[in-house]
Design an enzyme around this catalytic site. Structure first.
Site, PDB file in Angstrom:
ATOM      1  N   CYS A   1       0.847  -1.177   0.000  1.00 30.75           N
ATOM      2  CA  CYS A   1       0.000   0.000   0.000  1.00 30.75           C
ATOM      3  C   CYS A   1       0.888   1.235   0.000  1.00 30.75           C
ATOM      4  O   CYS A   1       2.105   1.145   0.130  1.00 30.75           O
ATOM      5  CB  CYS A   1      -0.909   0.022   1.232  1.00 30.75           C
ATOM      6  SG  CYS A   1      -1.981  -1.424   1.384  1.00 30.75           S
TER       7      CYS A   1
ATOM      8  N   GLY B   1      -1.266   1.167  -4.935  1.00 29.86           N
ATOM      9  CA  GLY B   1      -2.555   0.556  -4.629  1.00 29.86           C
ATOM     10  C   GLY B   1      -3.683   1.259  -5.341  1.00 29.86           C
ATOM     11  O   GLY B   1      -3.745   2.489  -5.334  1.00 29.86           O
TER      12      GLY B   1
ATOM     13  N   ASN C   1       1.217  -0.154   5.799  1.00 28.58           N
ATOM     14  CA  ASN C   1       1.725  -0.797   4.592  1.00 28.58           C
ATOM     15  C   ASN C   1       2.549  -2.005   5.024  1.00 28.58           C
ATOM     16  O   ASN C   1       3.529  -1.854   5.751  1.00 28.58           O
ATOM     17  CB  ASN C   1       2.595   0.179   3.788  1.00 28.58           C
ATOM     18  CG  ASN C   1       3.256  -0.492   2.595  1.00 28.58           C
ATOM     19  OD1 ASN C   1       2.699  -1.412   2.006  1.00 28.58           O
ATOM     20  ND2 ASN C   1       4.444  -0.026   2.237  1.00 28.58           N
ATOM     21  N   GLY C   2       2.150  -3.187   4.581  1.00 27.64           N
ATOM     22  CA  GLY C   2       2.879  -4.394   4.957  1.00 27.64           C
ATOM     23  C   GLY C   2       1.932  -5.546   5.183  1.00 27.64           C
ATOM     24  O   GLY C   2       0.776  -5.532   4.744  1.00 27.64           O
TER      25      GLY C   2
ATOM     26  N   TYR D   1      10.575  -3.549  -8.974  1.00 30.09           N
ATOM     27  CA  TYR D   1       9.305  -3.260  -9.635  1.00 30.09           C
ATOM     28  C   TYR D   1       8.396  -2.279  -8.913  1.00 30.09           C
ATOM     29  O   TYR D   1       7.810  -1.395  -9.536  1.00 30.09           O
ATOM     30  CB  TYR D   1       8.523  -4.561  -9.855  1.00 30.09           C
ATOM     31  CG  TYR D   1       7.168  -4.348 -10.484  1.00 30.09           C
ATOM     32  CD1 TYR D   1       7.042  -4.188 -11.859  1.00 30.09           C
ATOM     33  CD2 TYR D   1       6.018  -4.271  -9.708  1.00 30.09           C
ATOM     34  CE1 TYR D   1       5.802  -3.960 -12.446  1.00 30.09           C
ATOM     35  CE2 TYR D   1       4.772  -4.046 -10.286  1.00 30.09           C
ATOM     36  CZ  TYR D   1       4.666  -3.890 -11.650  1.00 30.09           C
ATOM     37  OH  TYR D   1       3.448  -3.664 -12.220  1.00 30.09           O
TER      38      TYR D   1
END
Length: 501
Positions: A2, A28, A102-103, A256
């Site tokens: 995210c 996201g 985030n994670g 990426y």
């Protein structure tokens, strides 16, 4: 995976957070949310969809205050269809806390039972972020025990979180009437940085491009295990809160996930991808003589830096052979592989003149399921290529990711349990060249000697937290966001590349 942002300012922050989320949109696209605080009251709006669709003028006007945070969501666990699982999450006690994360917590299942049975806290969704919020709330309650809340109590609570929580987590939380709290897991797996603008506004965000794109100057990254507390007047206090910490960022961020114009933990993402192209060139030369390659063509978009450096080093022309349709939205998954293949052709179109009668070397950032690669190889042949070689700037993806990237199960990974030759046959290329795992780590690690290792678990199967078993992976696979007929494709392959954000 995210994107998160938090802001403390002396002016309204709603538009600033909106602009920041646009710069994080590549992290996201399933949902977005913003919460602000005005006179100890939280104002929140969140919904499924892209930032530009979630927030209208009426929503922005309903977000007053000089303190706030936001998130763009890319679900890897829980229910992707549930708007209740869009972030931020809120609990009213103690103090009132909202949180973005985030994670991915690898022990969320055990924590959820512990929260219910021991801490007597209720979890209302399947999201591990709500679990994390309740652990933080409980630790804050323990640290204060009814007393006033100050930085010392905040840091004690974060220490408690680190003792209980496992996995990856970059977190920004708002504590009503007190300020903004941010912290990273003890390995720093997911990125988080901090910056300041000329007017004193403090911003924390997943990527440095968010700071730069909104007029802030990057000051530093939040260290692994560190907590940063920003008071309402913008004063910053920080403390290491983990008993042991080591910087081991996720290497797939550089391959990426992150935008190429970001700097993560002191490493330029663009330079990292250039370095991958340099080491990949050496691998290509050992497999295919450059004289047998007429042209080097990237698969848009994130492979371009690697492809340009590779082409330069092997002395072959670089060309753009595919045009990406930026206006095709998220594709829908329907029964049958033919539909998945057709979606590739809706997103990419080959320029026949760059393929016709040539031996082409296609360069991609990575190969995951292999279905996209197979379709692209076929497109190149249909455009008239004599031979099609495929090079991947990343090593074979052989293992699931458990730290917040929606990698498929190992059975769905084309390289799992297969040799390079077997993968080559599956995708239909005349030659297949992968990056070497150790060469990848050296190439990126050399850009910041302070980093002594990476989480490269999807490539080497070594999980940096050291506590992942086959049973854990099986359980997390059961919790993965799954796609059904009519659902949007939430796989990593469906994400738009960073340069489009």
């Amino acid at each position: 995976m995210c994107g998160i942002v938090g802001v403390v300012s002396n002016a309204p922050v709603n538009q600033l957070i909106y602009d920041a989320l646009l710069l994080l949109q590549h992290r996201g696209q399933d949902a977005a949310g913003i919460v602000t605080q005005h006179e100890r009251k939280f104002f929140m709006h969140k919904a499924k969809g892209m930032v530009r669709d979630v927030f209208r003028t009426r929503n922005m006007r309903a977000l007053p205050g000089n303190l706030g945070l936001g998130q763009v969501r890319y679900p890897t666990a829980g229910n992707a269809a549930s708007e209740e699982e869009a972030q931020p999450f809120y609990v009213n006690a103690p103090f009132g806390i909202v949180l973005v994360h985030n994670g991915n917590l690898t022990n969320a299942h055990a924590l959820k039972a512990e929260l219910f049975n021991t801490d007597h806290r209720h979890i209302n969704t399947e999201s591990d972020s709500e679990v994390l919020l309740n652990v933080l709330a409980h630790e804050l309650e323990k640290a204060t025990r009814g007393a006033d809340l100050g930085p010392a109590e905040v840091f004690a609570a974060v220490s408690g979180v680190h003792r209980r929580v496992r996995g990856s987590y970059a977190v920004i939380a708002q504590i009503a009437g007190h300020g903004l709290l941010a912290f990273r897991d003890p390995f720093g797996i997911r990125p988080l940085c901090i910056g300041r603008s000329k007017d004193g506004t403090v911003m924390l965000a997943s990527e440095s491009v968010t700071l730069e794109g909104t007029g802030h100057v990057l000051e530093r990254d939040v260290a692994p295990g560190e907590a940063v507390f920003v008071s309402l007047d913008g004063k910053i206090q920080a403390q290491q809160c983990a008993e042991r910490s080591q910087l081991s960022p996720c290497i797939f961020e550089y391959v990426y996930l992150a935008r190429p114009d970001s700097v993560l933990d002191g490493i330029s993402v663009y330079q990292a991808r250039m370095s991958l192209g340099e080491t990949l060139a050496q691998r290509v030369i050992s497999v295919v003589p450059p004289t047998e390659i007429d042209v080097v063509i990237p698969i848009p978009e994130s492979s371009r830096p690697s492809a340009t450096e590779l082409a330069h080093l092997i002395g072959r022309p670089y060309r753009e052979g595919f045009v990406k349709n930026r206006y095709v939205g998220r594709t829908f998954i329907m029964p049958g592989q033919a539909v998945r293949s057709r979606s590739v052709r809706q997103k990419l179109n080959a320029i026949t003149s760059e393929f016709e009668g040539r031996n082409v070397l296609l360069v991609d950032d990575s190969i995951v399921r292999g279905t996209t690669s197979r379709e692209i190889v076929q497109m190149a042949r249909e455009a008239g290529a004599r031979k099609v070689y495929m090079a991947s700037a990343a090593p074979p993806v052989r293992f699931p990711n458990v730290y917040g990237i929606d990698m498929p199960t190992k059975e769905e990974l084309v390289a799992h349990g297969r040799t390079v030759e077997e993968v080559r046959q599956i995708i239909g290329a005349d030659a297949l060249i992968y990056q070497d795992v150790d060469a990848m780590k050296r190439a990126i690690g050399s850009l910041n000697p302070a980093i002594h290792g990476f989480d490269a678990s999807c490539f080497d199967g070594q999980y940096v937290t050291g506590d992942i078993t086959d049973g854990d992976i099986a359980r997390m696979n059961e919790q993965r966001v799954t796609s059904h007929e009519g659902d949007e494709d939430t796989s990593r392959l469906a994400l738009p590349n960073a340069t489009e954000a």
